[in-house]
Design an enzyme around this catalytic site. Structure first.
Site, PDB file in Angstrom:
ATOM      1  N   GLU A 188      -6.569   3.725  -5.637  1.00 11.06           N
ATOM      2  CA  GLU A 188      -7.864   3.951  -4.980  1.00 11.06           C
ATOM      3  C   GLU A 188      -8.358   5.337  -5.368  1.00 11.06           C
ATOM      4  OE1 GLU A 188      -9.913   3.876  -0.570  1.00 11.06           O
ATOM      5  OE2 GLU A 188      -8.098   5.020  -0.944  1.00 11.06           O
ATOM      6  N   ASP A 213      -3.110   4.540  -2.207  1.00 10.88           N
ATOM      7  CA  ASP A 213      -4.180   5.046  -1.347  1.00 10.88           C
ATOM      8  C   ASP A 213      -4.662   6.422  -1.798  1.00 10.88           C
ATOM      9  OD1 ASP A 213      -5.598   4.624   1.276  1.00 10.88           O
ATOM     10  OD2 ASP A 213      -4.630   6.549   1.721  1.00 10.88           O
ATOM     11  N   HIS A 233     -10.988  -3.528   3.763  1.00  8.57           N
ATOM     12  CA  HIS A 233     -10.917  -3.102   5.163  1.00  8.57           C
ATOM     13  C   HIS A 233     -11.731  -1.847   5.439  1.00  8.57           C
ATOM     14  CE1 HIS A 233      -8.248  -0.632   2.914  1.00  8.57           C
ATOM     15  NE2 HIS A 233      -8.117   0.192   3.928  1.00  8.57           N
ATOM     16  N   ASP A 234     -12.342  -1.252   4.410  1.00  9.29           N
ATOM     17  CA  ASP A 234     -13.087  -0.002   4.591  1.00  9.29           C
ATOM     18  C   ASP A 234     -14.596  -0.175   4.565  1.00  9.29           C
ATOM     19  OD1 ASP A 234     -10.931   1.702   4.876  1.00  9.29           O
ATOM     20  OD2 ASP A 234     -10.737   2.072   2.723  1.00  9.29           O
ATOM     21  N   ASP A 285       0.863  -1.172   0.000  1.00 11.84           N
ATOM     22  CA  ASP A 285       0.000   0.000   0.000  1.00 11.84           C
ATOM     23  C   ASP A 285       0.903   1.227   0.000  1.00 11.84           C
ATOM     24  OD1 ASP A 285      -2.409   1.543   0.457  1.00 11.84           O
ATOM     25  OD2 ASP A 285      -3.212  -0.261   1.406  1.00 11.84           O
TER      26      ASP A 285
END
Ligand code: NOJ
Length: 560
Positions: free
Chosen positions: A254, A200, A326-327, A98
């Site tokens: 993302e 990210d 994870h969000d 990430d």
């Protein structure tokens, strides 16, 4: 460098803190990952995406990085990371990191320097502004996580910008030195052997000149000025030209609040800026824009959005296929049914991963982990959850209702420890886990599903194998049938004389399925089926609740 292999792989996401504890302190770590590499391989995935595992004060559990070229001590060190990387590569599993460069932690060395004085060489690494007259902040922007987007720093009598939490100051990407730092971070990991990055909120890195006031919203006021800022294409191209193109790697960016139009811009062509994008449109089929504004799940809305992305990106860009990370809360609890957990888990997986794009599977998704309910706000740990609670209370929503909404919508639902067995702490750790294990681990766990050929886990394995063995499921076009149905998601994929028909019921009752024109199920090969028996009638079949099937047709010699 031709990196088109990214289209054929599937990716497993690890949010390390909750994956597997290997050193007995109640926190997941890289020793745990090492133990589970064979399990990961057994799923049939080809890559691991590590959510941030760098040193971090954990204001946003790793998304606030204080050192980009080291490993968080809670998870291990560079030696164990290199071992994991090496062992993953031995198993033909790629590893992507990430890359969080919209912001750092306020405990990063650069920020500490930057805050010291206005003439510090690191001052321009961040976005500092004077307040407006009357003690007002530089503009009206609100952060995503913690009220206003500006934090005052008495040392220099200026404010710094933070789009996320206070402890996540935004980097000033307009500063060429910052872009050089980013490129060096990329090179550091790529030279070590990693195979790419998940970037990210990468589409937020360029902010509009002058930082004008934004349209007032309950959170993220100002987003229109950075959701796809003026220099975003230029900066992403620079990263690709100077670094990414020189390695055999891929990047998935993302990109919240971006549309399919943006996706075409970012992901098409030889000189594309991103290989694919993590988009959000399809994650609001049971809410209004954000998870918290809950609505009943609408299959029609999901189909409309997904179908659109499939059509638009075909032969232009590429989709990242995901329904969990994870969000977001667990998908079975959102778009499926906890009562029909295994069945709806299979239907959801089929519906999503038989589409065109690269599958991303989030830890625990493959065993159908569900949302977990906390009886007190005290159990929560996440900055976004606290922010949601604060915003809801501003609207005078009673505490009990706030807890109910949070239990349903919080991303902490995805962060409970992975359920490995029915043993102590779900086999996650011998010590008290850092976050409560979902009490349903006695029913839902890897060990039990390993033994059951009809389990969701074994279905995931079959599904990924079928995808890998059939290029039509990777490269085929997308045609949808019965698009008005609120209970059935049915589409076909076609490629070089082969066609796949994907049939997914989203109904709690039996559903009569009539074969679309041009197909005869008796002539197709049933390559994937959620049930051991899949009987046919002359014109189609009767689908059991949440049943899923994939038929393959070979038209190579028929001229169809
Ligand atoms: C997106 C990440 O996925 C999320 O977990 C994080 O909180 C924000 N970006 C800020 O980095």
């Amino acid at each position: 460098m031709d990196n088109s292999w990214f289209k054929e792989i599937s990716v497993y996401q690890i949010w390390c803190r909750s994956f597997k504890d290997g050193n007995g302190d109640g926190i997941g770590d890289l020793y745990g990952v090492l133990e589970k590499l064979d399990y990961i391989k057994s799923l049939g995935v080809d890559a691991i995406w590590f959510s941030p595992i760098y040193p971090s004060p954990n204001a946003d559990y790793g998304y606030d990085i204080s050192d980009y070229t080291d490993i968080n001590k809670e998870f291990g060190d560079l030696d164990i990371f290199k071992k994991v990387l090496n062992e993953a590569h031995k198993r033909d599993i790629k590893v992507i990191m990430d890359l969080v460069v919209n912001h750092t932690s306020d405990e990063h060395r650069w920020f500490k320097e930057s805050s010291r004085s206005k003439d510090n060489p690191y001052r321009d690494y961040y976005i500092w502004r004077k307040g407006r007259t009357g003690g007002r902040r530089p503009n009206n922007w609100l952060s995503v996580f913690e009220g206003n987007a500006w934090e005052y720093s008495p040392e220099t009598d200026e404010y710094y910008l933070h789009i996320f939490a206070k402890k996540q100051p935004d980097l000033n990407m307009d500063n060429p030195k910052v872009r050089e730092e980013v490129k060096n971070i990329m090179r550091f990991w790529l030279d070590m052997g990693v195979d790419g990055f998940r970037e990210d909120v990468i589409t937020f890195i360029s902010k509009k000149e002058g930082l004008p006031n934004g349209f007032p919203l309950p959170v993220a006021t100002g987003i229109e000025h950075y959701r796809k800022g003026p220099h975003i294409h230029e900066y992403l191209r620079e990263f690709r030209r100077d670094v990414i193109n020189k390695y055999d790697c891929f990047v998935v960016g993302e990109s919240p609040m971006t549309s399919w139009r943006d996706a075409v811009e970012f992901t098409s062509g030889e000189d594309r800026e991103l290989d694919m994008m993590i988009s959000f449109d399809h994650m609001s089929a049971d809410c209004f824009i954000v998870d918290t504004l809950v609505l009943p799940f609408s299959l029609r809305k999901l189909k409309r959005v997904m179908g659109h992305w499939q059509h638009i990106l075909h032969e232009k860009g590429w989709n990242a296929l995901y329904i969990e990370n994870h969000d977001h809360p667990r998908i079975i609890s959102r778009y499926g049914s906890e009562k029909y957990r295994t069945e709806s888990g299979k239907s959801l997986a089929t519906m999503c991963f038989m589409q065109s794009g690269t599958p991303f599977i989030y830890q625990g998704q493959e065993i159908g982990m569900t949302n977990s309910s906390q009886d007190s706000m005290m159990n929560f740990k996440d900055v976004q959850t606290f922010n949601t609670s604060r915003v809801l209370k501003q609207f005078h929503i009673p505490e009990k209702t706030v807890l109910k909404i949070i239990n349903r919508t919080s991303r902490e639902n995805a962060r409970t420890p992975v359920q490995w067995s029915a043993g102590k702490n779900a086999g996650f750790s011998d010590a008290e886990p850092w976050f409560p294990v979902n009490p349903n681990y006695t029913d839902i766990n890897v060990e039990a599903q390993e033994k059951d050929p009809q389990s969701l886990l074994n279905y995931y394995r079959r599904l990924l194998k079928v995808r890998k063995e059939n290029p039509v499921l990777i490269y085929g076009d997308f045609t949808e049938y019965y698009h008005l149905s609120g209970r059935l998601f049915c589409y076909s994929r076609s490629y070089k004389g082969k066609r796949a028909l994907v049939i997914c019921s989203f109904s709690k009752r039996e559903l009569r399925f009539k074969t679309p024109k041009g197909f005869d199920l008796h002539e197709g090969e049933l390559v994937l089926s959620s049930l051991p028996e899949a009987p046919l009638t002359t014109s189609g079949c009767v689908l059991k609740p949440y049943e899923a099937r994939v038929y393959l047709f070979d038209f190579t010699n028929t001229g169809k």
